[in-house]
Design a protein around this motif. Structure first.
Motif, PDB file in Angstrom:
ATOM      1  N   HIS A 261      37.684  32.436  18.362  1.00 43.39           N
ATOM      2  CA  HIS A 261      36.509  31.721  18.861  1.00 43.39           C
ATOM      3  C   HIS A 261      35.853  32.332  20.101  1.00 43.39           C
ATOM      4  O   HIS A 261      34.783  31.916  20.480  1.00 43.39           O
ATOM      5  N   TYR A 262      36.497  33.315  20.708  1.00 41.85           N
ATOM      6  CA  TYR A 262      35.808  33.986  21.821  1.00 41.85           C
ATOM      7  C   TYR A 262      35.368  35.394  21.394  1.00 41.85           C
ATOM      8  O   TYR A 262      34.273  35.810  21.671  1.00 41.85           O
ATOM      9  N   TYR A 263      36.289  36.092  20.687  1.00 41.32           N
ATOM     10  CA  TYR A 263      35.966  37.470  20.302  1.00 41.32           C
ATOM     11  C   TYR A 263      35.427  37.583  18.865  1.00 41.32           C
ATOM     12  O   TYR A 263      35.090  38.676  18.414  1.00 41.32           O
ATOM     13  N   HIS A 264      35.389  36.463  18.160  1.00 47.34           N
ATOM     14  CA  HIS A 264      34.802  36.388  16.819  1.00 47.34           C
ATOM     15  C   HIS A 264      35.448  37.308  15.787  1.00 47.34           C
ATOM     16  O   HIS A 264      34.756  37.877  14.948  1.00 47.34           O
ATOM     17  N   TYR A 265      36.752  37.481  15.847  1.00 47.52           N
ATOM     18  CA  TYR A 265      37.446  38.236  14.807  1.00 47.52           C
ATOM     19  C   TYR A 265      37.645  37.328  13.600  1.00 47.52           C
ATOM     20  O   TYR A 265      37.725  36.100  13.749  1.00 47.52           O
ATOM     21  N   THR A 266      37.730  37.937  12.423  1.00 47.09           N
ATOM     22  CA  THR A 266      37.976  37.121  11.221  1.00 47.09           C
ATOM     23  C   THR A 266      39.478  36.800  11.164  1.00 47.09           C
ATOM     24  O   THR A 266      40.281  37.439  11.843  1.00 47.09           O
ATOM     25  N   TYR A 267      39.812  35.807  10.310  1.00 48.40           N
ATOM     26  CA  TYR A 267      41.226  35.436  10.169  1.00 48.40           C
ATOM     27  C   TYR A 267      42.053  36.635   9.714  1.00 48.40           C
ATOM     28  O   TYR A 267      43.159  36.855  10.169  1.00 48.40           O
ATOM     29  N   ARG A 268      41.463  37.405   8.802  1.00 47.89           N
ATOM     30  CA  ARG A 268      42.181  38.559   8.272  1.00 47.89           C
ATOM     31  C   ARG A 268      42.460  39.586   9.377  1.00 47.89           C
ATOM     32  O   ARG A 268      43.554  40.131   9.486  1.00 47.89           O
TER      33      ARG A 268
END
Lengths: 103, 179
Positions: free
Chosen positions: B137-144
């Motif tokens: 939620h801060y760095y916007h990485y995907t779950y994968r």
């Protein structure tokens, strides 16, 4: 996403964003970094050489002992090897059993 | 010089290029580590440790993710492994963490900045939950991507984030009710 979730995530983001203003992390200058890289590479090389030396010494020791045993006490050597062959998987199984039990 | 070129040179053994590359990412990495550790001293120590690890492993970087993500992966694993190893010193560690948090609050106070309540709540979460939440939620990485970084299954990452957000919500609601 629910509105409630969005609000929570926004609070989280702004809270974490505030942290950037609190702590300053100035990067070291290039000269310092160069010195750090050189020193670290040297220490890694030193460690690698030490470990290789240790490995070679141990290998030589084991080889020497094996040859001596084979030459002077071949029967004892064979018995010892059989014991190792039986004990190794047995110890592995026991350890696995213990892990399962602990879980 | 652009980053790809610097990486290529560093992988060929150019120390100057590697120094430049590490210098460019130093602040970003330290700030990331501050967010996941909430402890400036630990963040600084881990930044240096990550830099040393990156010097050793630069040849293994294959470009499948951004260089900053690669550094973040190394840093996160160092942090989580370190915390696991120190589990026996938990009580001492918690005290050190609380002290670091108090220091950060004083700093905020001194700079006339309001202390966000959510950071207290975040600090109370276990690192296995806190880190994926920040990455998502801060760095916007995907779950994968998070799963790859933390060596976890996608489903595990999802459930940790979901549960973590619920925990934060509950805590914040509790604070509001108490307040």
């Amino acid at each position: 996403m629910k509105q409630e979730d969005e609000r929570l995530i926004e609070t989280l983001r702004s809270g974490l964003g505030d942290l950037d203003r609190l702590a300053q992390f100035d990067p070291p200058d290039e000269r310092q970094l160069l010195a750090m890289i050189t020193e670290h590479e040297r220490s890694v090389r030193r460690q690698w050489r030490r470990e290789l030396g240790m490995f070679l010494m141990l290998a030589l020791l084991i080889l020497a002992m094996t040859l001596m045993m084979l030459l002077y006490k071949p029967k004892a050597y064979l018995m010892f090897q059989c014991a190792v062959l039986v004990a190794t998987p047995l110890l592995g199984l026991l350890a696995a059993g213990k892990r399962v039990k602990n879980r | 010089m652009d980053e790809t070129k610097l990486i290529a040179l560093a992988q060929q053994g150019d120390r100057g290029a590697l120094a430049k590359l590490l210098q460019q990412h130093y602040s970003f990495l330290a700030k990331y580590l501050l967010k996941i550790t909430l402890n400036p001293h630990l963040a600084e120590d881990l930044t240096q440790e990550t830099m040393l690890r990156a010097i050793e492993k630069i040849r293994l970087y294959n470009g499948s993710s951004a260089f900053s993500s690669w550094l973040m992966t190394i840093a996160t694993r160092l942090y989580i492994d370190g915390m696991r190893r120190k589990k026996r010193e938990r009580a001492w560690q918690q005290e050190a963490q609380a002290q670091a948090l108090r220091k950060l609050k004083w700093q905020a106070d001194w700079k006339g900045q309001a202390w966000p309540e959510v950071l207290d709540v975040l600090a109370g979460l276990p690192e296995e939950v806190r880190v994926p939440i920040i990455l998502r939620h801060y760095y916007h990485y995907t779950y994968r991507e998070i799963g790859k970084m933390l060596d976890l299954r996608e489903g595990t990452v999802k459930s940790r984030i979901y549960n973590g957000l619920n925990m934060i919500r509950k805590e914040l609601d509790g604070h509001e009710t108490r307040g």
